[in-house]
Write an enzyme that holds these catalytic residues in place. Structure first.
Site, PDB file in Angstrom:
ATOM      1  N   GLU A   3       0.800  -1.223   0.000  1.00 33.28           N
ATOM      2  CA  GLU A   3       0.000   0.000   0.000  1.00 33.28           C
ATOM      3  C   GLU A   3       0.836   1.278   0.000  1.00 33.28           C
ATOM      4  O   GLU A   3       0.398   2.306  -0.510  1.00 33.28           O
ATOM      5  CB  GLU A   3      -0.954   0.012   1.214  1.00 33.28           C
ATOM      6  CG  GLU A   3      -2.094  -0.980   1.130  1.00 33.28           C
ATOM      7  CD  GLU A   3      -3.062  -0.681  -0.001  1.00 33.28           C
ATOM      8  OE1 GLU A   3      -3.387   0.511  -0.209  1.00 33.28           O
ATOM      9  OE2 GLU A   3      -3.476  -1.627  -0.697  1.00 33.28           O
TER      10      GLU A   3
ATOM     11  N   SER B   8     -48.150  -5.621 -10.393  1.00 33.29           N
ATOM     12  CA  SER B   8     -49.543  -5.529  -9.946  1.00 33.29           C
ATOM     13  C   SER B   8     -49.718  -5.088  -8.499  1.00 33.29           C
ATOM     14  O   SER B   8     -50.850  -4.910  -8.044  1.00 33.29           O
ATOM     15  CB  SER B   8     -50.247  -6.879 -10.149  1.00 33.29           C
ATOM     16  OG  SER B   8     -50.451  -7.130 -11.522  1.00 33.29           O
TER      17      SER B   8
END
Length: 638
Positions: free
Chosen positions: A79, A362
């Site tokens: 990192e 619906s």
């Protein structure tokens, strides 16, 4: 040329002077608040804690001395390899990133001209200190103001904390996917051991996950995780942290993951937790002013409902990519009591109940029929059911169809139309009332819909949280208050800083809601199953409930309720894949009805008002019939 060089030197002097000034300001401002002791505690409806976090992240904060040295070396190597030598910003990395991105841009421009498409190769240069600043104070929004704030917080951290303190804070807050924050939690989840016990093989794997938790998770994709681990090990070797022989030996080892992946916390509650935190933000309390002091948040969470939902979903063993979402609410109070945003929070933290916009099918029809009842319709109102092509006002035509192209070829009642979910009846009602009425009804709840004929059949998208909100309005007899989770907020000193106030208003007609609720019980009644089946005839409940289902090629929905409890569910695929399997098409129904049969302990139904009559009618003809089905009519109805 000399002038150009002078300008370049002038810019560099200006930049470094500015940078020095920022370091001085950051130092003078003082030590940043790391907020290790700030907390959030969420309480259920019995005042029991069901979730708590420190510094916004659930899990244990561990000393850097209690973390495997292998992981500390691995995370730095992959990192931020110059972590111990820079002062917050890696200028070498920034220069390299600028050069790489510039080259990548030129390549993309060339490829665009030559119609060649390649994966994006741009790079960033965030240091561990920058990432830590972002985790502590900021969001991931890509704005200049956020970048300026990040830079200042980075300088503040670097001028007041040691590298050891910065690294400790970072590894305790960084995200590892599956809802897991912090190295201790990650170690327990992936390997079933403490962070200080991690081997090089395990530590390098976890360090690799951080760059892309969803992409590099060894649980989701072992091959990608192994490839990423190799990059981490290579970075460690390049930085002289391990030897060539150790590198090669570790690369050959298996993943060695734990047989089960779990934390002590009940992650089935995390979707609800996320919903509470979103509401907390809307209320204006999700910021450092309040979080730094600690917050006790009392909610309407019902752990029994949540556990029942979670157990039922586990029992169904929903396969593959199929997903589900459910909400449970109390229509009398509009409290959101339980919520499932997906079948497994560890694998997907996307809260589908709140954020997935799906076509409602619906389940729209009861809204239409409420408007019809307000305009003189009653349970016996009839329309002819046959294949119909409607000529619309804009000189176009619309030809809806019933399920499996089945029609009564005679007049049917509103009661039967609701029970079997007849499409022809719905569109005729919609056009009779004027299509703008249904559009305006939805707009009053914040749902924007097109003013067209197909709207009657649910051709509008929303999430089931919003859908539940409208149904609760009907289920409550027309009293409205937006669904909510937070009852009150108490700070660390015991002071109540927020108290929910009941603001329910009567925005719908009570009698129309009651008539509609009674009509929606017909979906379970086999007497209506003539040309089409009653939609819920194969799913019976112990006690009376109202119910409406909805389906498209890609979505299956259900809403079922009585005066005290309302469940709304959805099943489908995130990528809008068609639902082909017949068993998958009924999952929403099965889960909702199983839930109600477990949680409704006694009969509870609505009471007639002085403005209504209970009349037994023939379910097919709608004529008065003492042996028929009892529906409610307004007094004075012809």
């Amino acid at each position: 040329m000399r002038q150009f060089i002078k300008r370049i030197l002038y810019c560099f002097i200006l930049f470094f002077t500015f940078l020095l000034l920022m370091y001085i300001i950051a130092f003078c401002v003082g030590k940043p608040e790391l907020n290790k002791d700030r907390y959030i505690k969420l309480y259920d409806d019995q005042n029991k804690i069901f979730y708590q976090s420190v510094n916004n992240y659930s899990g244990q904060y561990v000393s850097i001395d209690d973390v495997s040295p292998y992981f500390l070396k691995a995370i730095v190597a992959i990192e931020d390899k110059r972590f111990y030598s820079h002062h917050g910003f890696d200028y070498v990395g920034i220069s390299r990133a600028i050069k790489t991105n510039a080259t990548a841009f030129q390549v993309r421009m060339h490829n665009r001209k030559t119609n060649v498409l390649k994966r994006k190769t741009s790079q960033g240069a965030s240091t561990i200190t920058q990432q830590y600043a972002r985790l502590l104070y900021l969001t991931n929004e890509k704005t200049w103001s956020r970048k300026v704030k990040e830079a200042f917080f980075t300088l503040q951290l670097e001028t007041h904390l040691s590298k050891k303190e910065i690294l400790e804070g970072y590894i305790n807050n960084v995200y590892f996917g599956h809802g897991i924050y912090g190295i201790e939690n990650a170690s327990q989840y992936f390997y079933g051991k403490k962070a200080k016990e991690l081997t090089l093989n395990e530590a390098s794997m976890l360090a690799g996950v951080v760059n892309g938790p969803q992409y590099y998770s060894p649980i989701l994709n072992k091959e990608r995780a192994k490839q990423r681990q190799s990059l981490v090990l290579k970075a460690m070797y390049d930085n002289q942290m391990i030897t060539q022989s150790i590198l090669e030996a570790t690369q050959k080892q298996t993943l060695n993951l734990a047989s089960e992946h779990s934390l002590n916390e009940n992650m089935s509650t995390y979707y609800y937790k996320d919903t509470v935190l979103e509401e907390l933000e809307e209320l204006g309390f999700y910021n450092n002013q309040y979080l730094n002091k600690g917050l006790n948040i009392y909610t309407s969470f019902n752990s029994e409902y949540q556990n029942t939902l979670n157990d039922l979903i586990k029992e169904k063993k929903i396969q593959g990519d199929l997903q589900c979402a459910f909400t449970v609410a109390n229509p009398k109070t509009n409290q959101l009591q339980a919520l499932i945003g997906g079948k497994d929070y560890a694998n997907s933290q996307y809260n589908r109940a709140i954020h997935a916009s799906r076509q409602i099918g619906s389940t729209m029809k009861p809204f239409l029929y409420y408007l019809a009842l307000e305009n003189g319709f009653n349970p016996s109102t009839r329309f002819l059911c046959e294949p119909t092509t409607f000529k619309l006002s804009n000189n176009t035509t619309y030809s809806p169809a019933n399920f499996h192209q089945k029609y009564a070829y005679q007049e049917i009642t509103l009661a039967q139309a609701i029970a079997v979910s007849d499409n022809i009846f719905a569109v005729k009602t919609h056009l009779f009332l004027g299509t703008e009425n249904l559009r305006d009804f939805l707009k009053s709840y914040g749902i924007n819909a097109k003013n067209n004929a197909s709207l009657a059949l649910g051709t509008v998208n929303t999430n089931i949280y919003n859908l539940s909100n409208i149904y609760c309005n009907i289920a409550s007899g027309g009293k409205y208050q937006h669904l909510y989770t937070i009852e009150k907020i108490v700070d660390h000193q015991g002071k109540t800083i927020y108290q929910h106030k009941n603001q329910r208003i009567q925005n719908l007609n009570k009698e129309s809601c009651l008539i509609l609720n009674q009509l929606l019980t017909g979906t379970f009644n086999k007497q209506f199953s003539t040309y089409l089946n009653a939609t819920m005839e194969n799913y019976q409940t112990k006690y009376k409930v109202a119910c409406k289902t909805g389906s498209t090629d890609y979505d299956n929905l259900i809403v079922a309720y009585n005066p005290n409890i309302l469940i709304n569910g959805w099943v489908g695929y995130d990528d809008n894949r068609k639902i082909e399997n017949s068993q998958e098409k009924v999952l929403a129904k099965e889960l909702a009805i199983d839930f109600l049969n477990k949680e409704i302990k006694k009969e509870s139904w609505y009471k007639l008002t002085s403005k209504l009559n209970a009349i037994a009618i023939n379910p097919i003809s709608g004529n008065i019939d003492e042996t028929g089905i009892v529906y409610w009519f307004r007094k004075g109805t012809p």
